[in-house]
Design a protein around this motif. Structure first.
Motif, PDB file in Angstrom:
ATOM      1  N   LEU A   1     -15.518   0.749   6.201  1.00  0.00           N
ATOM      2  CA  LEU A   1     -14.866   1.807   5.422  1.00  0.00           C
ATOM      3  C   LEU A   1     -14.237   1.221   4.162  1.00  0.00           C
ATOM      4  CD1 LEU A   1     -13.041   4.044   8.089  1.00  0.00           C
ATOM      5  CD2 LEU A   1     -15.265   4.366   7.044  1.00  0.00           C
ATOM      6  N   LEU A   2     -13.617   0.051   4.325  1.00  0.00           N
ATOM      7  CA  LEU A   2     -12.955  -0.566   3.174  1.00  0.00           C
ATOM      8  C   LEU A   2     -13.972  -1.019   2.134  1.00  0.00           C
ATOM      9  CD1 LEU A   2     -10.125  -2.401   5.003  1.00  0.00           C
ATOM     10  CD2 LEU A   2      -9.890  -0.745   3.174  1.00  0.00           C
TER      11      LEU A   2
ATOM     12  N   CYS B   1       0.816  -1.223   0.000  1.00  0.00           N
ATOM     13  CA  CYS B   1       0.000   0.000   0.000  1.00  0.00           C
ATOM     14  C   CYS B   1       0.849   1.273   0.000  1.00  0.00           C
ATOM     15  CB  CYS B   1      -0.977   0.006   1.169  1.00  0.00           C
ATOM     16  SG  CYS B   1      -0.233   0.381   2.748  1.00  0.00           S
ATOM     17  N   GLY B   2       2.165   1.117  -0.021  1.00  0.00           N
ATOM     18  CA  GLY B   2       3.025   2.281  -0.209  1.00  0.00           C
ATOM     19  C   GLY B   2       3.482   2.955   1.059  1.00  0.00           C
ATOM     20  N   LYS B   3       3.101   2.408   2.218  1.00  0.00           N
ATOM     21  CA  LYS B   3       3.516   3.022   3.485  1.00  0.00           C
ATOM     22  C   LYS B   3       5.029   2.901   3.633  1.00  0.00           C
ATOM     23  CE  LYS B   3       2.388   3.098   8.363  1.00  0.00           C
ATOM     24  NZ  LYS B   3       2.221   2.197   9.508  1.00  0.00           N
TER      25      LYS B   3
ATOM     26  N   SER C   1      -7.952   2.090  12.637  1.00  0.00           N
ATOM     27  CA  SER C   1      -7.586   3.455  12.316  1.00  0.00           C
ATOM     28  C   SER C   1      -8.761   4.114  11.617  1.00  0.00           C
ATOM     29  CB  SER C   1      -6.343   3.402  11.424  1.00  0.00           C
ATOM     30  OG  SER C   1      -5.948   4.650  11.022  1.00  0.00           O
TER      31      SER C   1
ATOM     32  N   GLN D   1     -15.066   2.036   0.382  1.00  0.00           N
ATOM     33  CA  GLN D   1     -14.016   2.487  -0.541  1.00  0.00           C
ATOM     34  C   GLN D   1     -14.067   1.678  -1.825  1.00  0.00           C
ATOM     35  OE1 GLN D   1     -10.096   2.103   1.115  1.00  0.00           O
ATOM     36  NE2 GLN D   1      -9.108   3.209  -0.550  1.00  0.00           N
TER      37      GLN D   1
ATOM     38  N   GLU E   1     -13.966   0.008  10.503  1.00  0.00           N
ATOM     39  CA  GLU E   1     -12.890   0.105   9.516  1.00  0.00           C
ATOM     40  C   GLU E   1     -13.110  -0.874   8.364  1.00  0.00           C
ATOM     41  OE1 GLU E   1      -8.860  -0.177  10.894  1.00  0.00           O
ATOM     42  OE2 GLU E   1      -8.124   0.913   9.151  1.00  0.00           O
TER      43      GLU E   1
ATOM     44  N   ARG F   1      -6.655  -0.599   2.493  1.00  0.00           N
ATOM     45  CA  ARG F   1      -5.867  -1.184   3.573  1.00  0.00           C
ATOM     46  C   ARG F   1      -6.569  -0.993   4.910  1.00  0.00           C
ATOM     47  NH1 ARG F   1      -0.250  -1.461   5.540  1.00  0.00           N
ATOM     48  NH2 ARG F   1      -0.529  -2.462   7.551  1.00  0.00           N
ATOM     49  N   LYS F   2      -6.640  -2.092   5.673  1.00  0.00           N
ATOM     50  CA  LYS F   2      -7.098  -1.997   7.049  1.00  0.00           C
ATOM     51  C   LYS F   2      -5.894  -2.194   7.945  1.00  0.00           C
ATOM     52  CE  LYS F   2      -9.555  -4.078  10.725  1.00  0.00           C
ATOM     53  NZ  LYS F   2      -8.319  -3.765  11.478  1.00  0.00           N
ATOM     54  N   PHE F   3      -5.769  -1.302   8.922  1.00  0.00           N
ATOM     55  CA  PHE F   3      -4.569  -1.351   9.743  1.00  0.00           C
ATOM     56  C   PHE F   3      -4.764  -2.245  10.969  1.00  0.00           C
ATOM     57  CE2 PHE F   3      -4.045   2.254   7.094  1.00  0.00           C
ATOM     58  CZ  PHE F   3      -2.687   2.283   6.835  1.00  0.00           C
TER      59      PHE F   3
ATOM     60  N   ALA G   1      -3.779   3.928  -3.657  1.00  0.00           N
ATOM     61  CA  ALA G   1      -5.167   3.740  -3.239  1.00  0.00           C
ATOM     62  C   ALA G   1      -6.104   3.947  -4.426  1.00  0.00           C
ATOM     63  CB  ALA G   1      -5.512   4.711  -2.111  1.00  0.00           C
TER      64      ALA G   1
END
Lengths: 253, 374
Positions: A161-162, A54-56, A92, A165, A158, A86-88, A80
């Motif tokens: 949320l995904l 995810c690029g973190k 989050s 999204q 969360e 992504r779920k952390f 994204a």
């Protein structure tokens, strides 16, 4: 597994944190619509692997491709937009915003700042978001700030949320942590429904959960891919058993 | 939700109406000019509330935008004065004293009032865009944003003071003509100027309110809450934060222009550090996450400052009193006066057996938040 048709393909990915190689020449291919479980002892590099996708975290070597698109050169928001959600591990969400507002932020058709400055009408979207809240059982808390949700509910939010999204590829980091057995079962059902429409990668410790949802399991150890196969194959694998020695065996991990 | 939203609009409209009707009650032109001044400062505080309260960007250099707006207006008005002491082609008096022989290129376009009005908002916006792009692309956050914006303000202030031949230096730009727009002359001590300020404030309040209620406003609040999480939903956080900084700078520029009209001069203190920090205090007292709260905070605090400093009894202690009020508000009213009024409204809602019980519960829970955190 390294067929060119894979939806997501990680090739020879490495990354180190001040000398420590957290991921070391990792290869992972996931087909479209697959639900892949990623397991491994502590410090195996599972979360780092999701961070890389995810690029973190940026890899020091190797490539990550989503279909034909190279992700390693993109910024987080571009990844994204390319279709990765992504779920952390630590839930989050936006604690000061209400549950409904959280869902509105996650559900976006356009990401441009000027287009959104002129977007007020929410009536068309609201219906779908309410159904979504119902799906994860937080429909009566829509008007409350997310800060008032319990840990389990925050996890659900969360996940919602995904879904809002609506990414092609969803990365889940320990989605059932802190959930009761019943809630975990409900999560498993939900994931099985998402499978096919979305591609999922789930990092999990709960073997019971994995038995319910997993077809193919990838086992990581010390930053490398140790084994790949069905639950039975993995549990019988002597190398996997050796990797888990000292942490009580795979079934108790 | 919608009920709360409608109440909010009603409260905003009521306050604006009071402001617009005030001249009918007050006959005193001097007092009217003074209140117009507070309204402008209220607009300035609102502009900071927009980026600090809603997007979490603490811009300590808000007075930079304000000062630039103020100078843009002063420059065009200066060129319209009938000069007492003038050089070739109506050169402003202070340039003659500084041995400047031709009008500097920077001043030339300010012969046009339209250009000045556009520049008063446009230049602060462009500057904010540049600064925002550098800071937010580089992921500078928190206290470092405050330091960089403060530094930018000091640089701007020094440049203006240093270029005395072109800006009037410490003296600023004085002896200005009165602004004329659409055939109306804006006398600083007339009702026209008061209405100009009041209408600009009303328009800005509602424009900013609309922005905070748009999806962009929602995303900005999400950025304030958890900047990193927003990225993973596909939003370019740097764009959103720069946008907030730019809009805020635009409103501050507008306030600066009005300030020149009300005060009849422009001075480097308009882009000084003390003013810039005062804006932060006003926002904190009024409630930084409420546009109206910040506006009223500025009007009340600036008004009190003025009243106290003119009383013989408080001649030397008024700064102390202001400081004490600030400390008390920060300690006991973390959401400022806006938070206090919300809490009172919540109490009233609870004591009255309402048909909309669930709504009352929501309001009440919203208010309980700071107490839980303390």
């Amino acid at each position: 597994m390294r067929a060119a048709s894979n939806h997501l393909q990680l090739s020879d990915i490495s990354v180190s944190f001040s000398g420590f190689r957290a991921v070391d020449g990792l290869n992972l291919g996931v087909a479209r619509g697959e639900l892949r479980c990623l397991i491994g002892p502590n410090g195996a590099g599972k979360t780092t692997c999701l961070d890389l996708i995810c690029g973190k975290t940026k890899p020091s070597a190797g490539s990550i491709r989503l279909d034909t698109r190279e992700l390693t050169t993109l910024e987080e928001h571009q990844i994204a937009r390319a279709g990765v959600g992504r779920k952390f591990q630590v839930p989050s969400v936006f604690r000061e915003l209400t549950v409904r507002e959280n869902l509105e932020v996650a559900h976006c058709k356009s990401v441009g700042v000027f287009a959104n400055a002129l977007r007020f009408g929410r009536s068309t979207e609201t219906d779908g978001l309410e159904k979504l809240a119902e799906l994860v059982g937080i429909e009566d808390r829509l008007g409350q700030p997310a800060a008032y949700l319990s840990h389990g509910e925050t996890q659900w939010l969360e996940i919602a949320l995904l879904i809002a999204q609506n990414s092609e590829l969803i990365l889940m980091d320990e989605p059932t942590a802190g959930m009761t057995a019943q809630e975990t079962r409900k999560t498993a059902e939900l994931f099985l429904r998402l499978k096919g429409r979305h591609t999922l990668i789930v990092v999990e410790h709960d073997m019971g959960f994995i038995r319910e949802i997993g077809d193919v399991i990838s086992v990581m150890h010390q930053g490398r891919m140790l084994a790949e196969g069905t639950v039975h194959e993995i549990e019988a694998d002597p190398e996997v058993q050796r990797a888990y020695l000292g942490s009580g065996g795979i079934s108790h991990a | 939700m919608t009920k709360r939203g409608n109440i909010q609009i009603a409260v905003y409209a009521f306050v604006c109406l009071v402001i617009l009707l005030l001249p009918f009650v007050l006959g005193n032109d001097y007092l009217l000019n003074r209140i117009a001044r507070y309204l402008v400062l209220g607009l300035l505080a609102m502009s900071l509330s927009l980026c600090w309260g809603y997007a979490g960007i603490l811009n300590l250099g808000q007075a930079l935008s304000f000062g630039i707006g103020s100078y843009c207006m002063a420059m065009t008005l200066k060129l319209r004065t009938v000069p007492v002491q003038t050089g070739a082609g109506g050169l402003p008096d202070f340039m003659v004293w500084n041995n400047v022989e031709t009008l500097p290129w920077l001043w030339v376009p300010f012969h046009s009032t339209t250009f000045a009005l556009l520049a008063g908002i446009g230049v602060p916006v462009l500057l904010a865009a540049l600064l925002g792009w550098f800071m937010f692309k580089g992921r500078v956050t928190g206290v470092y944003v405050a330091i960089i914006t403060l530094a930018a303000l000091v640089v701007g202030n020094l440049l203006v003071i240093d270029a005395q031949a072109y800006t009037g230096g410490f003296n600023g730009l004085t002896d200005l003509a009165q602004l004329e727009l659409f055939g109306i002359t804006f006398d600083a001590y007339g009702r026209s100027t008061y209405y100009l300020c009041a209408i600009c404030l009303t328009f800005s309040l509602f424009a900013a309110l609309a922005l905070t209620r748009s999806k962009t406003g929602l995303i900005l609040q999400a950025v304030r809450d958890q900047e990193n999480r927003v990225r993973y939903f596909g939003y370019d956080v740097a764009h959103y934060k720069s946008f907030a900084l730019c809009v805020s700078a635009g409103f501050a520029g507008l306030a600066g222009m009005l300030y020149t009209v009300v005060m009849e001069f422009a001075s480097p203190t308009f882009m000084g550090v003390p003013l810039s920090l005062s804006v932060v205090v006003w926002c904190a007292v009024g409630g930084r996450s409420s546009l109206l709260g910040a506006t009223l905070g500025a009007i009340i605090v600036a008004g009190m400052q003025n009243v106290l400093s003119e009383q013989r009894a408080f001649l030397e202690t008024w700064t102390l009193i202001m400081g004490a009020i600030f400390v008390l508000v920060v300690l006991f009213l973390p959401k400022g006066l806006a938070g206090l009024s919300e809490a009172i409204a919540g109490r009233l809602d609870r004591s009255r057996p309402s048909a909309l019980v669930s709504d009352a519960v929501t309001v009440e829970k919203n208010i309980a938040l700071p107490e839980v955190r303390r």
